[in-house]
Write an enzyme that holds these catalytic residues in place. Sequence first.
Site, short mmCIF file in Angstrom:
data_model
loop_
_atom_site.label_atom_id
_atom_site.label_comp_id
_atom_site.label_asym_id
_atom_site.label_seq_id
_atom_site.Cartn_x
_atom_site.Cartn_y
_atom_site.Cartn_z
N GLY A 121 0.81 -1.21 0.00
CA GLY A 121 0.00 0.00 0.00
C GLY A 121 0.83 1.26 0.00
O GLY A 121 2.06 1.24 0.06
N ASP A 122 0.14 2.38 -0.04
CA ASP A 122 0.76 3.69 -0.12
C ASP A 122 0.80 4.31 1.27
O ASP A 122 1.08 3.65 2.26
CB ASP A 122 0.00 4.55 -1.14
CG ASP A 122 0.85 5.65 -1.75
OD1 ASP A 122 1.19 6.60 -1.03
OD2 ASP A 122 1.17 5.57 -2.95
N GLY A 195 -3.72 -2.70 4.81
CA GLY A 195 -2.45 -3.01 4.17
C GLY A 195 -1.77 -4.09 4.97
O GLY A 195 -1.65 -3.97 6.20
N CYS A 224 -3.56 6.64 0.44
CA CYS A 224 -3.43 5.49 -0.46
C CYS A 224 -3.20 5.92 -1.91
O CYS A 224 -3.46 5.15 -2.83
CB CYS A 224 -4.65 4.57 -0.36
SG CYS A 224 -4.55 3.43 1.03
#
Length: 265
Positions: A121-122, A195, A224
């Site tokens: 994930g971000d 995540g 995200c």
Amino acid sequence: METDFLSACVQPAPQPVPAAPVPAAVGTNRTVQVQRLGRVEYVPTWDQQEALLAATVAVKTRNRQAEASGAAPEATPNYLLLCEHPPVYTLGKSGKPEHLLLDEAGLQAHGATFHRINRGGDITYHGPGQLVGYPILDLENFRPDIHYYLRTLEEAVIRLLADYGLAAGRIAGLTGVWLDFEEGDPNPRKICAMGVKCSRWVTMHGFALNVNTDLSYFGHIVPCGITDKAVTSLQQELGRPVPLREVEDGLLRHLAELLDAHLVE
């Protein structure tokens, strides 16, 4: 699964969760040890997850050796850590640093910290009023399927929100739980981010459900990496604060049912 699988904020279209849990295989352990940690700093909790994951993987390594010699294997443990964090931004391995819109001085001004971590994930935010869950589960005790696992976490949150009269669901291609999630809805907004990391079918990291979260902190990131959708909380949707312990209890009930697990504290 010998290598890490990192789930990201963007996934293939979600698969529906089966109506019934997968029956437990002989020798598997579906007891989950729940630890309610309260408000704790991020890094020590990350270290705790890493230690539990390493210990569980070590059991699995011993089991392979035991099986080779004809000995009986040990049952692998399962854990679920529930907590809040002081304000912190975390960036997953697939994330972009530019999605944090604060410099070091800005972080200090907002009383927040920043960490690069080993989940998928971000960037996301954790803070007071947010229920963060870290399942350290051996999926071979349940079902060794990372997509099934993610959909199950989402389903538990969806059912929890239904208890509060909120219709929540999934948006195709985006991991997490959303309100106004149907195609064409005017204001899709994320209420729960996810995540995870998975090593040899043992999970860590997990989900972050906005309960009474100060949503202004999300204004300092591109959550995200998604630029065209909002973030919300249970408090914002209901117009009142909700006791975090009440939310924890409800979520535990749904997770136990969906995983066919026995939760102990």
